[in-house]
Design a protein around this motif. Structure first.
Motif, mmCIF file in Angstrom:
data_model
loop_
_atom_site.group_PDB
_atom_site.id
_atom_site.type_symbol
_atom_site.label_atom_id
_atom_site.label_comp_id
_atom_site.label_asym_id
_atom_site.label_seq_id
_atom_site.Cartn_x
_atom_site.Cartn_y
_atom_site.Cartn_z
ATOM 1 N N HIS A 127 43.607 42.444 13.672
ATOM 2 C CA HIS A 127 42.707 42.397 12.518
ATOM 3 C C HIS A 127 41.468 43.265 12.740
ATOM 4 C CE1 HIS A 127 45.341 39.594 10.744
ATOM 5 N NE2 HIS A 127 44.991 38.542 11.461
ATOM 6 N N LYS A 128 41.049 43.401 13.989
ATOM 7 C CA LYS A 128 39.956 44.332 14.287
ATOM 8 C C LYS A 128 40.358 45.744 13.852
ATOM 9 C CE LYS A 128 37.738 46.815 18.019
ATOM 10 N NZ LYS A 128 37.641 47.082 19.468
ATOM 11 N N VAL A 129 41.567 46.156 14.230
ATOM 12 C CA VAL A 129 42.078 47.477 13.867
ATOM 13 C C VAL A 129 42.160 47.611 12.346
ATOM 14 C CG1 VAL A 129 44.154 48.926 13.922
ATOM 15 C CG2 VAL A 129 43.289 47.889 16.036
ATOM 16 N N PHE A 130 42.625 46.550 11.678
ATOM 17 C CA PHE A 130 42.710 46.576 10.218
ATOM 18 C C PHE A 130 41.343 46.829 9.585
ATOM 19 C CE2 PHE A 130 41.786 44.180 6.372
ATOM 20 C CZ PHE A 130 42.647 44.795 5.483
ATOM 21 N N VAL A 131 40.318 46.095 10.033
ATOM 22 C CA VAL A 131 38.988 46.226 9.438
ATOM 23 C C VAL A 131 38.471 47.649 9.607
ATOM 24 C CG1 VAL A 131 36.568 45.508 9.633
ATOM 25 C CG2 VAL A 131 38.387 43.790 9.663
ATOM 26 N N GLN A 132 38.612 48.201 10.807
ATOM 27 C CA GLN A 132 38.108 49.556 11.024
ATOM 28 C C GLN A 132 38.861 50.565 10.160
ATOM 29 O OE1 GLN A 132 38.348 49.961 15.346
ATOM 30 N NE2 GLN A 132 36.233 49.274 15.559
ATOM 31 N N GLY A 133 40.191 50.424 10.076
ATOM 32 C CA GLY A 133 40.958 51.320 9.215
ATOM 33 C C GLY A 133 40.567 51.187 7.761
ATOM 34 N N ALA A 134 40.281 49.941 7.325
ATOM 35 C CA ALA A 134 39.882 49.712 5.930
ATOM 36 C C ALA A 134 38.559 50.385 5.620
ATOM 37 C CB ALA A 134 39.790 48.212 5.660
ATOM 38 N N ILE A 135 37.639 50.373 6.575
ATOM 39 C CA ILE A 135 36.341 51.021 6.351
ATOM 40 C C ILE A 135 36.475 52.535 6.412
ATOM 41 C CG2 ILE A 135 34.025 51.346 7.319
ATOM 42 C CD1 ILE A 135 34.097 48.396 8.160
ATOM 43 N N TRP A 136 37.223 53.031 7.386
ATOM 44 C CA TRP A 136 37.406 54.488 7.490
ATOM 45 C C TRP A 136 38.252 55.044 6.355
ATOM 46 C CZ3 TRP A 136 38.489 53.468 13.288
ATOM 47 C CH2 TRP A 136 37.294 53.519 14.017
ATOM 48 N N GLY A 137 39.032 54.177 5.704
ATOM 49 C CA GLY A 137 39.855 54.617 4.586
ATOM 50 C C GLY A 137 41.183 55.215 4.989
ATOM 51 N N VAL A 138 41.552 55.104 6.266
ATOM 52 C CA VAL A 138 42.827 55.667 6.718
ATOM 53 C C VAL A 138 43.956 54.668 6.472
ATOM 54 C CG1 VAL A 138 41.680 57.044 8.480
ATOM 55 C CG2 VAL A 138 42.573 54.784 9.092
ATOM 56 N N ASN A 139 45.175 55.169 6.483
ATOM 57 C CA ASN A 139 46.343 54.301 6.432
ATOM 58 C C ASN A 139 46.684 53.904 7.863
ATOM 59 O OD1 ASN A 139 48.750 52.972 6.116
ATOM 60 N ND2 ASN A 139 49.840 54.671 5.168
ATOM 61 N N SER A 140 46.386 52.673 8.224
ATOM 62 C CA SER A 140 46.590 52.218 9.608
ATOM 63 C C SER A 140 48.047 51.923 9.928
ATOM 64 C CB SER A 140 45.750 50.956 9.861
ATOM 65 O OG SER A 140 44.379 51.202 9.694
ATOM 66 N N TYR A 141 48.946 52.129 8.983
ATOM 67 C CA TYR A 141 50.310 51.617 9.165
ATOM 68 C C TYR A 141 51.399 52.692 9.116
ATOM 69 C CZ TYR A 141 47.607 47.466 8.725
ATOM 70 O OH TYR A 141 46.643 46.515 8.937
ATOM 71 N N ASP A 142 51.019 53.956 9.056
ATOM 72 C CA ASP A 142 52.019 55.001 9.264
ATOM 73 C C ASP A 142 51.732 55.660 10.612
ATOM 74 O OD1 ASP A 142 49.829 56.652 8.801
ATOM 75 O OD2 ASP A 142 50.516 57.350 6.848
ATOM 76 N N GLN A 143 52.573 56.593 11.037
ATOM 77 C CA GLN A 143 52.399 57.246 12.334
ATOM 78 C C GLN A 143 53.118 58.596 12.315
ATOM 79 O OE1 GLN A 143 53.576 53.815 12.428
ATOM 80 N NE2 GLN A 143 55.572 54.575 11.782
ATOM 81 N N TRP A 144 52.602 59.495 11.484
ATOM 82 C CA TRP A 144 53.294 60.767 11.291
ATOM 83 C C TRP A 144 53.256 61.636 12.539
ATOM 84 C CZ3 TRP A 144 56.445 60.132 7.615
ATOM 85 C CH2 TRP A 144 56.108 59.365 6.501
ATOM 86 N N GLY A 145 52.237 61.494 13.357
ATOM 87 C CA GLY A 145 52.194 62.241 14.604
ATOM 88 C C GLY A 145 53.331 61.843 15.533
ATOM 89 N N VAL A 146 53.615 60.546 15.588
ATOM 90 C CA VAL A 146 54.740 60.054 16.384
ATOM 91 C C VAL A 146 56.047 60.585 15.819
ATOM 92 C CG1 VAL A 146 56.003 57.985 17.089
ATOM 93 C CG2 VAL A 146 53.504 57.988 17.114
ATOM 94 N N GLU A 147 56.173 60.564 14.508
ATOM 95 C CA GLU A 147 57.414 61.006 13.872
ATOM 96 C C GLU A 147 57.676 62.491 14.127
ATOM 97 O OE1 GLU A 147 59.526 58.919 12.556
ATOM 98 O OE2 GLU A 147 58.111 57.297 12.964
ATOM 99 N N LEU A 148 56.624 63.313 14.117
ATOM 100 C CA LEU A 148 56.808 64.736 14.377
ATOM 101 C C LEU A 148 57.381 64.954 15.772
ATOM 102 C CD1 LEU A 148 56.477 67.729 13.717
ATOM 103 C CD2 LEU A 148 54.108 67.569 14.543
ATOM 104 N N GLY A 149 56.867 64.212 16.753
ATOM 105 C CA GLY A 149 57.376 64.338 18.113
ATOM 106 C C GLY A 149 58.852 63.997 18.202
#
Length: 546
Positions: free
Chosen positions: A488-510
């Motif tokens: 939930h700490k990670v969720f709150v920070q992502g919500a404030i930064w406005g990023v999507n905390s639940y995808d991982q396109w960098g991982v997928e590219l690798g």
């Protein structure tokens, strides 16, 4: 909506950071005898003392205002209610449904997912019982004594690290072993010490095609067949957590031994699902359920507690304070408990894979997002990297963790552990001035110039921030709450930064590039067609195989 760095609270925080950058926490403690009490909160068996942070009431109030201006409460409600907050993949984010003991429905696209969740848990419970009670037999009629869990990323880290943390709760008759590395040395070492007649292979891959996981499972199958097992025996010794039932059954697995995964549970949040089966086998179902209930208790706290008493909210906001207003590029986790030594690696994936992003909505951000997360067990670090935290110019916030009671407690050992934990956070906050050191050295027989040089080298500025997390003991319930708190700490920070905390396109590219390069290596006769450096590396490797 205004950009984050245009929010009134953001501007206010920037001004406050400039105003207090030369103030010292040591003076704040001297001037406020109740500071520690004021900045301590408790929930779900965890106590957070955040008084050793470069914050005051104005800072905290402004951080809470920022969370309000960024609609964190509304975004929290959207997550728990099954809205598609993973907007780049059009998915809900509902790992919390896997530990929902409220009896209330959880809706996704108009359908209550709880009946399927509860049915899967019942199936898991029955399977765990069949293994631990010796009812599930191998192909020669012997009970299973060893489980080899094969996964990667969240399918590996979660069960492995939590099983290490809960070693005092391990069951006696079944041992669980974890393999993730595609380096053949790992799987070969693990299998070499197992009896195929009494070994169960548990493969975790949503697609049943993850490169590392599939290859390790194929190697395990070859080992099994080469050591007395047959194709028809595979059904008794191989099982999967996967969405690809067709591929798993074609491999030889029995359909009743395939457990589901859902698109609304990301890999790094999958511990609570059937991905947690190896952990449940290691510690028993009752303890696994206690882990779920601990996470649920933190979920309830996170949703219902006011911001000023909310552990995940407070930790998230303080972390953001350092990341965005003090240019802290990393933070360190320091568990003072041997069994929790792997926890920093778990949070590292959770945090960095979630919030290591550069886009908010549809625009590149103009501020820093996810920090670098690292750490190791307590006293070991004191004799190595703590030096940099104490005396370098780099600001590295720290989370100290300590259970008040441990299994088979030796009071001398545990008192030494606790004293080191508390001393480190005190030293980071308080430091030691040149004047204090010079005073301590004056009777050492040093010449004045030697004294001055030595005092200069021994000076520690202090004012280095930390949180201290205490818990009565690290039982399954408390560990579940601890993991959920960081989620939930990670969720709150992502919500404030406005990023999507639940995808991982960098991982997928690798993954995509890894498969492309593997094809070129295996095709050997065709020249690689990547950049010059990659082509050279591939050619060198292929030549070495000739």
């Amino acid at each position: 909506m205004a950009h984050l760095n245009e929010q009134p609270a953001w501007q206010k925080l920037s001004d406050i950071a400039d105003a207090i950058k030369f103030e010292h926490m040591r003076d704040w403690f001297n001037n406020d005898p109740k500071r520690a009490e004021k900045y301590t909160v408790e929930a779900a068996g965890i106590t957070l003392d955040y008084s050793k942070n470069r914050i005051n009431q104005e800072v905290m109030e402004s951080l809470f205002e920022l969370a309000e201006q960024c609609n964190v409460a509304e975004k929290c409600s959207a997550m728990f209610s099954g809205e598609q907050i993973n907007f780049t993949e059009h998915r809900a984010v509902l790992h919390t449904a896997l530990r929902n003991f409220s009896g209330k429905p959880v809706m996704v696209d108009g359908k209550d997912v709880m009946p399927e969740v509860l049915a899967t848990q019942a199936k898991m419970k029955a399977f765990v019982a069949s293994i631990l009670q010796g009812e599930h037999k191998g192909y020669t009629g012997k009970p299973i004594t060893d489980v080899v869990s094969i996964g990667i990323g969240g399918s590996f880290l979660g069960p492995k690290i939590m099983s290490e943390a809960l070693k005092p709760y391990w069951q006696k008759d079944v041992k669980v072993h974890f393999v993730a590395n595609v380096d053949g040395s790992h799987i070969q070492d693990v299998l070499a010490q197992r009896d195929p007649e009494q070994t169960l292979i548990l493969m975790s891959s949503k697609s049943f095609s993850t490169q590392e996981t599939l290859q390790n499972t194929i190697t395990a199958k070859q080992w099994f067949l080469a050591n007395g097992g047959s194709e028809t025996d595979i059904a008794k010794h191989f099982m999967a957590v996967s969405s690809n039932i067709k591929a798993a059954t074609e491999f030889g697995m029995a359909e009743e031994n395939i457990f589901p995964m859902w698109d609304w549970v990301g890999g790094r949040y999958s511990l609570w699902s059937a991905i947690g089966l190896p952990l449940a086998l290691a510690i028993g179902w009752d303890n696994f359920e206690a882990l779920l209930k601990g996470a649920f208790s933190m979920d309830e706290h996170f949703q219902n507690a006011p911001a000023e008493q909310n552990l995940p909210m407070i930790m998230a906001l303080i972390g953001l304070w350092y990341r965005n207003f003090f240019n802290a590029q990393s933070y360190v986790l320091l568990p003072y408990y041997h069994y929790l030594r792997g926890f920093p690696a778990y949070v590292q994936q959770l945090d960095m894979e979630s919030n290591g992003k550069q886009v908010a909505g549809d625009e590149a951000v103009e501020y820093e997002t996810g920090p670098i997360v690292w750490g190791s067990e307590g006293t070991n670090g004191q004799h190595s990297f703590h030096q940099l935290i104490h005396q370098s110019h780099t600001l590295i916030p720290a989370d100290f963790m300590l259970p008040l009671k441990v299994p088979n407690q030796d009071n001398t050992h545990h008192a030494m552990l606790a004293s080191n934990c508390f001393a480190q956070s005190q030293a980071l906050m308080q430091g030691q001035s040149h004047k204090e050191i010079a005073e301590a050295l004056k009777d050492k027989g040093l010449k004045q110039d030697e004294l001055e040089v030595l005092a200069t080298h021994k000076t520690m500025p202090g004012n280095k921030p930390s949180n201290t997390l205490l818990f009565e003991q690290l039982d399954p319930h408390t560990l579940g709450a601890l993991v959920a708190m960081y989620e939930h700490k990670v969720f709150v920070q992502g919500a404030i930064w406005g990023v999507n905390s639940y995808d991982q396109w960098g991982v997928e590219l690798g993954k995509v590039l890894g498969n492309q390069i593997l094809d070129k290596i295996q095709e050997a006769e065709e020249a690689p067609n990547f950049d010059a450096s990659t082509n050279q590396l591939i050619t060198r490797f292929v030549d070495s195989l000739k």
